[in-house]
Design an enzyme around this catalytic site. Structure first.
Site, PDB file in Angstrom:
ATOM      1  N   PRO A 116       4.732  -5.033  -0.908  1.00 40.53           N
ATOM      2  CA  PRO A 116       4.666  -3.868  -1.794  1.00 40.53           C
ATOM      3  C   PRO A 116       4.462  -4.290  -3.247  1.00 40.53           C
ATOM      4  O   PRO A 116       5.080  -5.246  -3.713  1.00 40.53           O
ATOM      5  CB  PRO A 116       6.042  -3.215  -1.610  1.00 40.53           C
ATOM      6  CG  PRO A 116       6.939  -4.302  -1.127  1.00 40.53           C
ATOM      7  CD  PRO A 116       6.084  -5.298  -0.398  1.00 40.53           C
ATOM      8  N   GLY A 117       3.571  -3.619  -3.925  1.00 42.17           N
ATOM      9  CA  GLY A 117       3.363  -3.896  -5.351  1.00 42.17           C
ATOM     10  C   GLY A 117       3.700  -2.654  -6.146  1.00 42.17           C
ATOM     11  O   GLY A 117       4.738  -2.533  -6.795  1.00 42.17           O
ATOM     12  N   GLY A 119       0.769  -1.239   0.000  1.00 42.07           N
ATOM     13  CA  GLY A 119       0.000   0.000   0.000  1.00 42.07           C
ATOM     14  C   GLY A 119       0.800   1.289   0.000  1.00 42.07           C
ATOM     15  O   GLY A 119       0.225   2.371   0.076  1.00 42.07           O
ATOM     16  N   CYS A 125     -13.416   3.317 -28.595  1.00 37.43           N
ATOM     17  CA  CYS A 125     -14.719   3.926 -28.858  1.00 37.43           C
ATOM     18  C   CYS A 125     -15.444   4.108 -27.545  1.00 37.43           C
ATOM     19  O   CYS A 125     -16.376   3.358 -27.217  1.00 37.43           O
ATOM     20  CB  CYS A 125     -15.535   3.047 -29.789  1.00 37.43           C
ATOM     21  SG  CYS A 125     -14.771   2.938 -31.386  1.00 37.43           S
TER      22      CYS A 125
HETATM   23  N1  LLP Z   1      -1.296  -7.190  -0.647  1.00 37.23           N
HETATM   24  C1  LLP Z   1      -2.617  -7.349  -0.835  1.00 37.23           C
HETATM   25  C2  LLP Z   1      -3.324  -8.373  -0.073  1.00 37.23           C
HETATM   26  C3  LLP Z   1      -3.300  -6.544  -1.745  1.00 37.23           C
HETATM   27  O1  LLP Z   1      -4.603  -6.700  -1.911  1.00 37.23           O
HETATM   28  C4  LLP Z   1      -2.587  -5.567  -2.486  1.00 37.23           C
HETATM   29  C5  LLP Z   1      -3.265  -4.729  -3.468  1.00 37.23           C
HETATM   30  C6  LLP Z   1      -1.200  -5.436  -2.273  1.00 37.23           C
HETATM   31  C7  LLP Z   1      -0.592  -6.262  -1.326  1.00 37.23           C
HETATM   32  C8  LLP Z   1      -0.340  -4.461  -3.018  1.00 37.23           C
HETATM   33  O2  LLP Z   1      -0.706  -3.144  -2.801  1.00 37.23           O
HETATM   34  P1  LLP Z   1       0.229  -1.954  -3.374  1.00 37.23           P
HETATM   35  O3  LLP Z   1       1.522  -2.001  -2.629  1.00 37.23           O
HETATM   36  O4  LLP Z   1       0.427  -2.226  -4.815  1.00 37.23           O
HETATM   37  O5  LLP Z   1      -0.565  -0.736  -3.123  1.00 37.23           O
HETATM   38  N2  LLP Z   1      -5.728  -1.702  -9.196  1.00 37.23           N
HETATM   39  C9  LLP Z   1      -5.535  -0.671  -8.186  1.00 37.23           C
HETATM   40  C10 LLP Z   1      -4.795  -1.192  -7.013  1.00 37.23           C
HETATM   41  C11 LLP Z   1      -5.469  -2.369  -6.346  1.00 37.23           C
HETATM   42  C12 LLP Z   1      -4.661  -2.905  -5.219  1.00 37.23           C
HETATM   43  C13 LLP Z   1      -5.256  -4.168  -4.734  1.00 37.23           C
HETATM   44  N3  LLP Z   1      -4.493  -4.826  -3.721  1.00 37.23           N
HETATM   45  C14 LLP Z   1      -4.802   0.493  -8.829  1.00 37.23           C
HETATM   46  O6  LLP Z   1      -4.524   0.458 -10.027  1.00 37.23           O
HETATM   47  O7  LLP Z   1      -4.523   1.493  -8.158  1.00 37.23           O
END
Ligand code: LLP
Length: 433
Positions: A292-293, A249, A362
């Protein structure tokens, strides 16, 4: 001058990423094109990893949330960097395993895992499954029994924290489809249940409080809430879980308006608080996982497009259309997420124009951004949209039967295709008649 330090301008006035000329990349590989800075991806993995080493004695694991950017090359990179992966579907799991990913460093998420997914995860002996609900727990116990396996699980807990407000708040019952609620006693009952099942081993608890969060306080609060619960389970049920997964997050810089804190600071504060609470409550310091993603993949990516038509509607706005759009980046259409764009072949010029960047689908809502300040744009220019490394390729679609762009990894002077551009043949490959 740009939102990220890996971007610069060369003598030709072209935008560079990790030293590579983006205009040359567009010529070589075509547009639209996803470009990922491999060095920055690696650096981001390392900085999370070293923050756990530095502040928590290495007693933890970084699991890249592969939903942000999943392909074989990324899974291989994560493997080489010694981190784990969070997978949320059989497809992500398959991609990870297909590059020989260490199964014990995989954790499986999702609020409705199918039997096929559960069986595959069990047979692959992955590290643990993050269980979302009691139905899933029972099913997992049955399937584990069938396979003669004891399944390692974590529970997904709703810690009751809303981090998506100006200053975060604790809410009573968060309305979320994910996980077990604490305040209703649901989570506690589920722990009792897990401890009674023969083919289940509860290794830890998990929470994820949201995405694109800039404030550290909600993360610290989440750790406090989770440790309180771990202490309650220990005191009342005599069982101490070993692991605590605090999710992902961490916010990134999409535009000048975003000011992320150093991820090091996060680990510093969270570790200090975790250690303190463990001392106070006489708990063992748990093995900590973080997921982290966006913060690993997002800043490392940019997307290159070619500008097509330009349409000025007097006193209203100027549209510039590109050869991609919501198919390769649905985030503005879905969340009104702001992006920064640069005319890659004029990156040294001043930003004198204000435009709406429109995709080619479109669909009126197919925009990448509105009110974007950019260098003067003409038809044929290369436009770079920045910080697109997370949730762009992974959320891309074939709407309007537009083939998906290639993904290229750039590493200083060298570059290589890691995902091929889709062909028209790919577009019809599953049509049976
Ligand atoms: N762990 C879990 C259990 C999660 O559900 C998520 C993201 C992450 C880690 C990674 O979160 P991050 O570090 O990337 O914020 N499609 C949306 C984001 C959805 C995130 C869903 N879960 C966007 O494009 O902003």
């Amino acid at each position: 001058m740009f939102i990220s330090d890996n971007l610069s301008v060369n003598e030709e006035g072209h935008l560079t990423v990790s030293g590579a000329d983006t205009v040359e990349l567009a010529e070589k590989y075509g547009t639209p094109l996803y470009v990922m800075d491999e060095n920055l991806l690696r650096e981001n993995c390392r900085s999370f990893k070293s923050s756990i080493d530095k502040y928590y004695g290495g007693n933890g694991l970084v699991c890249f949330a592969s939903k942000a950017f999943c392909c074989k090359a990324m899974c291989r990179l994560a493997l080489e960097e010694g981190i784990g992966l969070d997978v949320a579907s059989i497809g992500e799991l398959y991609t990870a395993l297909s590059v020989g990913f260490s199964p014990e460093k995989l954790c499986f998420h999702g609020n409705n895992k199918t039997d096929e997914e559960i069986r595959y995860a069990l047979e692959s002996r992955i590290g643990h499954i993050v269980v979302d609900n009691v139905y899933e727990l029972n099913r997992l116990n049955e399937l584990a029994e069938e396979s003669g396996i004891v399944a390692n699980i974590m529970y997904r807990i709703k810690p009751g924290i809303d981090a998506h407000t100006h200053s975060f708040i604790m809410t009573g019952q968060i309305d979320s489809k994910f996980g077990f609620a604490l305040e209703t006693g649901e989570a506690y009952e589920a722990v009792k249940k897990a401890l009674s099942l023969k083919n289940i081993r509860l290794v830890g608890l998990h929470c994820h409080i949201g995405s694109q969060i800039f404030d550290i306080d909600p993360f610290v609060k989440a750790a406090e809430v989770m440790l309180d619960f771990i202490a309650k389970i220990k005191d009342e049920l005599g069982y101490e879980t070993e692991q605590l997964d605090l999710g992902g997050g961490f916010g990134i810089r999409y535009t000048d308006e975003d000011n992320p804190v150093g991820y090091d600071k996060y680990m510093e504060r969270v570790s200090a608080r975790v250690k303190e609470i463990c001392r106070e409550k006489n708990l063992k310091q748990p093995f900590i996982l973080i997921e982290p993603g966006r913060s690993i993949a997002g800043p490392a990516g940019l997307t290159l497009y070619k500008a097509g038509g330009k349409k000025t509607i007097p006193n209203i706005r100027t549209y510039v259309s590109i050869d991609g759009g919501m198919g390769d980046n649905p985030r503005y259409a879905l969340y009104q997420s702001k992006y920064d764009a640069v005319v890659a072949n004029k990156a040294g010029l001043e930003r004198t124009e204000t435009i709406t960047l429109a995709g080619k689908c479109c669909e009126t809502g197919d925009l990448i951004g509105e009110g974007m300040k950019i260098q003067p744009v003409e038809v044929g220019d290369i436009i770079a949209v920045l910080a697109t490394g997370a949730y762009n390729y992974s959320m891309s679609s074939n709407y309007n039967r537009i083939p998906k762009p290639a993904v290229v990894f750039v590493n200083g002077d060298s570059s290589r295709v890691v995902v091929k551009r889709e062909t028209l043949e790919d577009i019809v490959r599953n049509d049976v008649e």
